[in-house]
Design a protein around this motif. Structure first.
Motif, PDB file in Angstrom:
ATOM      1  N   LYS A 128       0.793  -1.219   0.000  1.00 22.50           N
ATOM      2  CA  LYS A 128       0.000   0.000   0.000  1.00 22.50           C
ATOM      3  C   LYS A 128       0.830   1.276   0.000  1.00 22.50           C
ATOM      4  O   LYS A 128       0.291   2.357  -0.007  1.00 22.50           O
ATOM      5  CB  LYS A 128      -0.966   0.002   1.186  1.00 22.50           C
ATOM      6  CG  LYS A 128      -2.027  -1.059   1.091  1.00 22.50           C
ATOM      7  CD  LYS A 128      -2.999  -0.951   2.230  1.00 22.50           C
ATOM      8  CE  LYS A 128      -4.045  -2.035   2.146  1.00 22.50           C
ATOM      9  NZ  LYS A 128      -5.038  -1.909   3.198  1.00 22.50           N
TER      10      LYS A 128
ATOM     11  N   PRO B 195      -7.493   2.700   0.645  1.00 21.17           N
ATOM     12  CA  PRO B 195      -8.838   2.493   0.111  1.00 21.17           C
ATOM     13  C   PRO B 195      -9.886   2.490   1.211  1.00 21.17           C
ATOM     14  O   PRO B 195      -9.625   2.031   2.328  1.00 21.17           O
ATOM     15  CB  PRO B 195      -8.761   1.132  -0.567  1.00 21.17           C
ATOM     16  CG  PRO B 195      -7.415   0.584  -0.332  1.00 21.17           C
ATOM     17  CD  PRO B 195      -6.613   1.578   0.410  1.00 21.17           C
ATOM     18  N   GLN B 196     -11.058   3.024   0.887  1.00 22.08           N
ATOM     19  CA  GLN B 196     -12.154   3.067   1.846  1.00 22.08           C
ATOM     20  C   GLN B 196     -13.191   2.026   1.456  1.00 22.08           C
ATOM     21  O   GLN B 196     -13.711   2.057   0.335  1.00 22.08           O
ATOM     22  CB  GLN B 196     -12.780   4.459   1.869  1.00 22.08           C
ATOM     23  CG  GLN B 196     -11.819   5.524   2.311  1.00 22.08           C
ATOM     24  CD  GLN B 196     -12.417   6.913   2.259  1.00 22.08           C
ATOM     25  OE1 GLN B 196     -13.483   7.135   1.694  1.00 22.08           O
ATOM     26  NE2 GLN B 196     -11.724   7.866   2.849  1.00 22.08           N
ATOM     27  N   LYS B 197     -13.491   1.119   2.356  1.00 25.49           N
ATOM     28  CA  LYS B 197     -14.463   0.063   2.074  1.00 25.49           C
ATOM     29  C   LYS B 197     -15.866   0.651   2.119  1.00 25.49           C
ATOM     30  O   LYS B 197     -16.222   1.342   3.057  1.00 25.49           O
ATOM     31  CB  LYS B 197     -14.321  -1.066   3.091  1.00 25.49           C
ATOM     32  CG  LYS B 197     -15.188  -2.263   2.788  1.00 25.49           C
ATOM     33  CD  LYS B 197     -14.435  -3.530   3.068  1.00 25.49           C
ATOM     34  CE  LYS B 197     -15.305  -4.756   2.908  1.00 25.49           C
ATOM     35  NZ  LYS B 197     -15.613  -5.082   1.534  1.00 25.49           N
TER      36      LYS B 197
ATOM     37  N   GLN C 170     -17.503  -2.928  -2.070  1.00 24.69           N
ATOM     38  CA  GLN C 170     -16.547  -2.272  -2.960  1.00 24.69           C
ATOM     39  C   GLN C 170     -15.561  -1.411  -2.167  1.00 24.69           C
ATOM     40  O   GLN C 170     -15.710  -1.222  -0.966  1.00 24.69           O
ATOM     41  CB  GLN C 170     -17.294  -1.416  -3.976  1.00 24.69           C
ATOM     42  CG  GLN C 170     -18.176  -2.238  -4.900  1.00 24.69           C
ATOM     43  CD  GLN C 170     -18.846  -1.375  -5.940  1.00 24.69           C
ATOM     44  OE1 GLN C 170     -19.375  -0.324  -5.642  1.00 24.69           O
ATOM     45  NE2 GLN C 170     -18.810  -1.843  -7.188  1.00 24.69           N
ATOM     46  N   PHE C 171     -14.571  -0.880  -2.894  1.00 23.03           N
ATOM     47  CA  PHE C 171     -13.543  -0.031  -2.295  1.00 23.03           C
ATOM     48  C   PHE C 171     -13.455   1.277  -3.069  1.00 23.03           C
ATOM     49  O   PHE C 171     -13.384   1.274  -4.287  1.00 23.03           O
ATOM     50  CB  PHE C 171     -12.171  -0.720  -2.345  1.00 23.03           C
ATOM     51  CG  PHE C 171     -12.106  -1.999  -1.581  1.00 23.03           C
ATOM     52  CD1 PHE C 171     -11.748  -1.999  -0.244  1.00 23.03           C
ATOM     53  CD2 PHE C 171     -12.414  -3.205  -2.191  1.00 23.03           C
ATOM     54  CE1 PHE C 171     -11.683  -3.190   0.464  1.00 23.03           C
ATOM     55  CE2 PHE C 171     -12.359  -4.393  -1.491  1.00 23.03           C
ATOM     56  CZ  PHE C 171     -11.994  -4.391  -0.157  1.00 23.03           C
TER      57      PHE C 171
ATOM     58  N   SER D  91     -12.175  -5.109  -6.272  1.00 21.96           N
ATOM     59  CA  SER D  91     -10.978  -5.768  -5.752  1.00 21.96           C
ATOM     60  C   SER D  91     -10.106  -4.770  -4.989  1.00 21.96           C
ATOM     61  O   SER D  91      -9.828  -3.671  -5.491  1.00 21.96           O
ATOM     62  CB  SER D  91     -10.178  -6.362  -6.921  1.00 21.96           C
ATOM     63  OG  SER D  91      -8.839  -6.574  -6.572  1.00 21.96           O
ATOM     64  N   GLU D  92      -9.640  -5.146  -3.820  1.00 23.09           N
ATOM     65  CA  GLU D  92      -8.769  -4.261  -3.046  1.00 23.09           C
ATOM     66  C   GLU D  92      -7.445  -4.025  -3.772  1.00 23.09           C
ATOM     67  O   GLU D  92      -6.929  -2.914  -3.780  1.00 23.09           O
ATOM     68  CB  GLU D  92      -8.516  -4.825  -1.652  1.00 23.09           C
ATOM     69  CG  GLU D  92      -7.755  -3.855  -0.762  1.00 23.09           C
ATOM     70  CD  GLU D  92      -7.588  -4.326   0.668  1.00 23.09           C
ATOM     71  OE1 GLU D  92      -7.262  -3.482   1.518  1.00 23.09           O
ATOM     72  OE2 GLU D  92      -7.766  -5.525   0.943  1.00 23.09           O
ATOM     73  N   GLN D  93      -6.897  -5.057  -4.406  1.00 21.80           N
ATOM     74  CA  GLN D  93      -5.633  -4.885  -5.128  1.00 21.80           C
ATOM     75  C   GLN D  93      -5.813  -3.939  -6.316  1.00 21.80           C
ATOM     76  O   GLN D  93      -4.937  -3.125  -6.603  1.00 21.80           O
ATOM     77  CB  GLN D  93      -5.077  -6.231  -5.594  1.00 21.80           C
ATOM     78  CG  GLN D  93      -3.665  -6.113  -6.157  1.00 21.80           C
ATOM     79  CD  GLN D  93      -2.675  -5.516  -5.160  1.00 21.80           C
ATOM     80  OE1 GLN D  93      -2.555  -5.983  -4.035  1.00 21.80           O
ATOM     81  NE2 GLN D  93      -1.952  -4.489  -5.551  1.00 21.80           N
TER      82      GLN D  93
ATOM     83  N   VAL E  29      -7.933  -1.393  -6.510  1.00 21.24           N
ATOM     84  CA  VAL E  29      -8.034  -0.016  -6.020  1.00 21.24           C
ATOM     85  C   VAL E  29      -6.671   0.483  -5.540  1.00 21.24           C
ATOM     86  O   VAL E  29      -6.337   1.660  -5.715  1.00 21.24           O
ATOM     87  CB  VAL E  29      -9.121   0.148  -4.933  1.00 21.24           C
ATOM     88  CG1 VAL E  29      -8.698  -0.461  -3.606  1.00 21.24           C
ATOM     89  CG2 VAL E  29      -9.470   1.618  -4.733  1.00 21.24           C
ATOM     90  N   ILE E  30      -5.848  -0.387  -4.978  1.00 21.86           N
ATOM     91  CA  ILE E  30      -4.499   0.012  -4.560  1.00 21.86           C
ATOM     92  C   ILE E  30      -3.675   0.409  -5.781  1.00 21.86           C
ATOM     93  O   ILE E  30      -3.031   1.463  -5.804  1.00 21.86           O
ATOM     94  CB  ILE E  30      -3.808  -1.115  -3.765  1.00 21.86           C
ATOM     95  CG1 ILE E  30      -4.467  -1.263  -2.390  1.00 21.86           C
ATOM     96  CG2 ILE E  30      -2.314  -0.854  -3.615  1.00 21.86           C
ATOM     97  CD1 ILE E  30      -4.057  -2.507  -1.630  1.00 21.86           C
TER      98      ILE E  30
END
Length: 99
Positions: A19, A32-34, A38-39, A66-68, A70-71
């Motif tokens: 991150k 990222p904000q959940k 979603q993020f 996906s968190e990845q 959004v990162i």
């Protein structure tokens, strides 16, 4: 129980270390904000200016499943902000502000 005392899994640690990134003497943090399943794209750009850490935060409307993803998008957006603003990004005297 181990998560309460800092004993998270290796996979969690790897995701956390992914991150942050250094770019043009700035430290980029993807935060990222959940929102439901979603993020939302969010992050900060930090730079040491004359011994003072200046922080520029940003939040965008983009949502990712996906968190990845959004990162990755947050890091790209931070690069774009740094490239577009150049030295003026940290030229004011504000320690913290939104961009």
């Amino acid at each position: 129980m181990s998560k309460l005392f800092g004993g998270g899994s290796k996979a969690e640690s790897a995701a956390s270390s992914a991150k942050t990134e250094t770019y043009c003497d700035c430290l980029i943090r993807a935060t990222p904000q959940k929102e439901g399943a979603q993020f939302r794209l969010a992050g900060s750009i930090e730079k040491d200016v004359d011994g003072v850490i200046r922080v520029r935060t940003f939040i965008r409307a983009d949502l990712f499943s996906s968190e990845q993803d959004v990162i990755d998008a947050t890091l790209r957006k931070a690069h774009q902000i740094i490239d577009q603003h150049g030295p003026s990004l940290f030229a004011d005297d504000a320690d913290r502000r939104q961009v």
